[in-house]
Design an enzyme around this catalytic site. Structure first.
Site, PDB file in Angstrom:
ATOM      1  N   LEU A 170       0.837  -1.112  -0.041  1.00 42.34           N
ATOM      2  CA  LEU A 170       0.090   0.083   0.146  1.00 42.34           C
ATOM      3  C   LEU A 170       1.067   1.227   0.149  1.00 42.34           C
ATOM      4  O   LEU A 170       1.876   1.292   0.780  1.00 42.34           O
ATOM      5  CB  LEU A 170      -0.868  -0.076   1.447  1.00 42.34           C
ATOM      6  CG  LEU A 170      -2.233  -0.849   1.160  1.00 42.34           C
ATOM      7  CD1 LEU A 170      -2.804  -0.719   2.695  1.00 42.34           C
ATOM      8  CD2 LEU A 170      -3.135  -0.322   0.250  1.00 42.34           C
ATOM      9  N   ASP A 171       0.622   2.347  -0.843  1.00 44.49           N
ATOM     10  CA  ASP A 171       1.492   3.452  -0.721  1.00 44.49           C
ATOM     11  C   ASP A 171       1.208   4.279   0.464  1.00 44.49           C
ATOM     12  O   ASP A 171       0.263   3.858   1.212  1.00 44.49           O
ATOM     13  CB  ASP A 171       0.782   4.447  -2.027  1.00 44.49           C
ATOM     14  CG  ASP A 171       0.736   3.700  -3.195  1.00 44.49           C
ATOM     15  OD1 ASP A 171       1.841   3.114  -3.454  1.00 44.49           O
ATOM     16  OD2 ASP A 171       0.076   4.374  -4.222  1.00 44.49           O
ATOM     17  N   PRO A 172       2.189   4.952   0.976  1.00 38.16           N
ATOM     18  CA  PRO A 172       2.213   5.781   2.007  1.00 38.16           C
ATOM     19  C   PRO A 172       0.838   6.677   2.234  1.00 38.16           C
ATOM     20  O   PRO A 172       0.393   6.536   3.161  1.00 38.16           O
ATOM     21  CB  PRO A 172       3.451   6.700   2.170  1.00 38.16           C
ATOM     22  CG  PRO A 172       4.353   5.899   0.976  1.00 38.16           C
ATOM     23  CD  PRO A 172       3.453   5.278   0.028  1.00 38.16           C
TER      24      PRO A 172
END
Length: 395
Positions: A47-49
């Site tokens: 998951l992206d930040p």
């Protein structure tokens, strides 16, 4: 030759963590390592930040299940901001001025055209028809250059940050559903990617905005829900929808609500929060870094974990075997089962107050037992071990 059994020196299982915004998936893995005092930890799908939501983390022998979970379908909820573009296709990137890509097609498939003012004339009906015609079902998708895809062993985002040209090929993905939940029109400040949506062109009263913004720009915010195959980039869906409408688009919010059978609403989900630390590095620069902090550690964290049996039952097809079958698998022998795909083989556990000869299936504990191996079809009527696990001494 069958894989050698792995030693059962540490507990094994899966955790579903509700990832907070502002940290990486690797940060959550590090937090689990510290919380369980074990090194063997991994996750199923980055998951992206900026993103939040369901992150499946495996520890011990359950890390061998993660490659199978990565391939599960997923569900996301997101907000797409139409009218602008960013370098990363989300709010963590830098704004891009100018027209959308030269090959962008304005309007939906039946000929609707976007007005010269870019957003004027874009209706919810036009957006939904564009999605139905061009962004639902099997599609070809080009991932963003700031993605975790590897090119000659290097992450695309590392190459992009170093200023190198990154060219990623289109990949086939499947969009099962792409629903528009809400549409809001308004204005936002011209300098921030995540500025609030307001109903007037007057500058926002937000002090962060008032200090820098000199103008307000029109945008459309769409709340959407997407169910899709593994490998789909929701950022790319927002970008492509904006390009098809001729106005540009990027994500301001992304939340993963489901990975296969693992949902962020499950009762055993582990929550986490972000803590910031500011320090001066060796170059004399002041640096602030975020770290992920689990809201449960040690035995409390283990109490949220799924057992190995519960983990395989949620991760892949399973088959119940006998104790004799388990011994044979652990010696690399085939067993007489007719299966057609990778399957977890386990010896079920029965409740203590039931005689061992009782065949009543209600007496089987669905969350306990001995997972012996992941098996696959050898030939008709026979299965062979792919991954072999050491016997659980607790069983």
């Amino acid at each position: 030759m069958a894989a050698q059994p792995q030693r059962q020196s540490q507990p094994s299982g899966l955790l579903v963590i509700d990832k907070p915004q502002g940290v990486t998936s690797h940060d959550l893995v590090a937090a689990v390592r510290a919380g369980l005092h074990t090194k063997k930890v991994g996750h199923a799908g980055t998951l992206d930040p900026m993103a939040t939501g369901a992150l499946v983390v495996g520890f011990g022998n359950a890390t061998r299940l993660l490659n199978y979970i990565v391939d599960h379908d997923k569900t996301y909820e997101a907000t797409i901001r139409l009218g602008r573009r960013t370098t990363t296709d989300d709010a963590d990137g830098e704004l891009i001025d100018g027209p959308v890509a030269d090959d962008a097609i304005s309007g939906s498939a039946d000929g609707d055209k976007v007005a010269p003012s870019i957003l004027d004339g874009i209706t919810c009906d036009m957006i939904e028809r564009t999605i139905a015609d061009r962004l639902t079902g099997p599609i070809e998708q080009v991932p963003n250059t700031f993605s975790a895809i590897k090119i000659n062993g290097q992450r695309a985002y590392d190459l992009a940050r170093d200023g190198k040209d990154v060219e990623l090929k289109a990949r086939p993905v499947t969009i099962h559903t792409f629903d528009v939940l809400d549409m809001r029109t308004g204005f936002t400040d011209a300098v921030r990617t995540n500025g609030p949506l307001v109903t007037t062109r007057e500058p926002s009263s937000d002090p962060l905005t008032a200090a820098t913004a000199t103008d307000m720009v029109p945008v459309i915010d769409l709340d959407v829900r997407v169910s899709c195959s593994a490998g789909t980039y929701i950022r790319a869906l927002g970008r492509d929808l904006g390009a098809m409408l001729g106005c540009g688009g990027y994500l301001t919010r992304l939340r993963r609500t489901r990975v296969g059978r693992f949902a962020v609403t499950d009762t055993n989900v582990v929550t986490a929060h972000v803590e910031s630390r500011t320090f001066t590095n060796r170059a004399g620069e002041t640096v602030t870094r975020n770290r992920a902090v689990l809201d449960a550690t040690g035995d409390e964290l283990l109490a949220h974990a799924m057992t190995m049996v519960a983990s395989v039952r949620a991760a892949m097809p399973t088959v119940e075997i006998t104790a004799e079958d388990a011994v044979n698998l652990r010696f690399g022998r085939r067993i007489p089962y007719d299966i057609h795909e990778p399957t977890a083989a386990y010896v079920p556990a029965r409740t203590a107050d039931v005689d061992s000869g009782d065949a009543d299936r209600d007496a089987i504990d669905p969350n306990a037992g001995d997972v012996a191996a992941i098996i696959d079809r050898a030939k008709r009527g026979e299965a062979k071990p792919l991954v072999v696990f050491a016997a659980d001494p607790a069983q």
